[in-house]
Write an enzyme that holds these catalytic residues in place. Sequence first.
Site, mmCIF file in Angstrom:
data_model
loop_
_atom_site.group_PDB
_atom_site.id
_atom_site.type_symbol
_atom_site.label_atom_id
_atom_site.label_comp_id
_atom_site.label_asym_id
_atom_site.label_seq_id
_atom_site.Cartn_x
_atom_site.Cartn_y
_atom_site.Cartn_z
ATOM 1 N N LYS A 208 66.929 5.849 137.618
ATOM 2 C CA LYS A 208 65.664 5.788 136.894
ATOM 3 C C LYS A 208 65.025 7.161 136.726
ATOM 4 C CE LYS A 208 62.635 4.285 140.678
ATOM 5 N NZ LYS A 208 63.438 3.868 141.825
ATOM 6 N N ARG A 209 65.480 8.120 137.494
ATOM 7 C CA ARG A 209 64.989 9.493 137.289
ATOM 8 C C ARG A 209 65.475 10.075 135.958
ATOM 9 N NH1 ARG A 209 66.028 9.596 142.629
ATOM 10 N NH2 ARG A 209 68.170 10.251 142.291
#
Length: 439
Positions: A208-209
Amino acid sequence: MTIRTRFAPSPTGNVHIGNIRAAIYNWLFSRHMGGAFLLRIEDTDRARSTPEAVQTVLDALAWLGLDHDGEPLYQRTQRQRHLEVAEELLAKGAAYKEDKGGTGKGECIVFKMPGRDIAFQDAVKGEMAKKAEDVKDFVLVRSDGSPVFHLGNVVDDITMGITHVIRGDDHVENTFKHLAMYEAIGVPPPVFAHLPMIVNAQGKPYSKRDGAAYVGEFQKQGFLPEALFNSLALLGWSPGEDREVMTRDEMVASFSLERVRSAPSQLDMTKLLWMNGEHLKRRGHEEIAAGCRAAMERNGQWREDIDPAYFQAVVACMGERVNLFGDLGQQAGFFFDEAFPYDEKSVRKRLLKEGALDILHEELAVFEGLEPFTAAATEAALRTVAEQTGRGMGALVHPVRVAVSGTAVGPGLFEMLAVMGKERVLRRIRRTLEIYGGG
Ligand code: GLU
């Protein structure tokens, strides 16, 4: 043999694209082979597997059109069966009891690895092998009596009659254990196909980064389900012949495990947006307009006084530039707002440079007398001015673009002017001249 695959998510509240891609491959393979695609919810982690988390999985599947056959199997309901199999393995001598760490908390049931090397033919990765000493005995049932992942996973696959297990290659290590379990239980193992990791631009696992990583996020950003489906299907598989934009039926027709790559696949957001644009175009003008309008309403950009015909014309004019429904409101807001803002850099570069406002004056005069005000007519008019004054078209198009839209980027100028119509264009040029001191 009838093919039976399954998707076996552990609900956590989010559905990662890597997991849903596994679901897509299982679905495509089953549908291609005329087999069944089953759903098993691995919900034994009671803290995480809330009803909402389960619903998130079901919603993601429904949104992407991944219909499953029969009722889902909830792993929690199978506990009795898991424990029975553990007892059977104990009875056969393929498992033993142990008080781990001698804590006196009770005994767990441990699976005894057979002491032989283990090899299998992975449908994607090819020959896989492991030395006997590299896979240790492992717990099947904890001392509190709860079955671990390996036991539930294998026993449920047997219960469901799964013939092909297609899952992420983070499970390869588990598969050596699972194969030993199949053998001890006395059931032939399914075919295993381990999918390559989805990675970011640096080759690291996509997280998700790196941007949107969950199905729900793509949905919220306005991606079309068929575009996300298509993009994820191509992350590791290709039908050959450079085919990319495909319907689900086309993918079903050409899917095969042989054409799944074993190398990691990089998720490229630019490509995803392009793919979405391609699928959007297939939906037709009316539907695109409705989607853009809905996005504008959601983002508080819609105004009740927008004329439907004008809106349609703007959507058609923006055409290629709209990759996501939300793009229209983001990029073309000026069409609907007479008090549109001016982009400072565009003004400095295009309007306030030497002679630009004089040019704009001339253009205003030419446009005032122009009838009809079509794309061809405005273009011809500016060409005449260019010839008469010895200036290039570039010097003429930029000031008027910024004057009517406030920005130096947008759709083709002449189409844009025609869509806006004479009255609106004249009004906007006059307003710009007033603001920037030309008159
Ligand atoms: N619940 C496991 C997971 O989501 C299942 C893996 C499998 O497909 O066997 O990783």
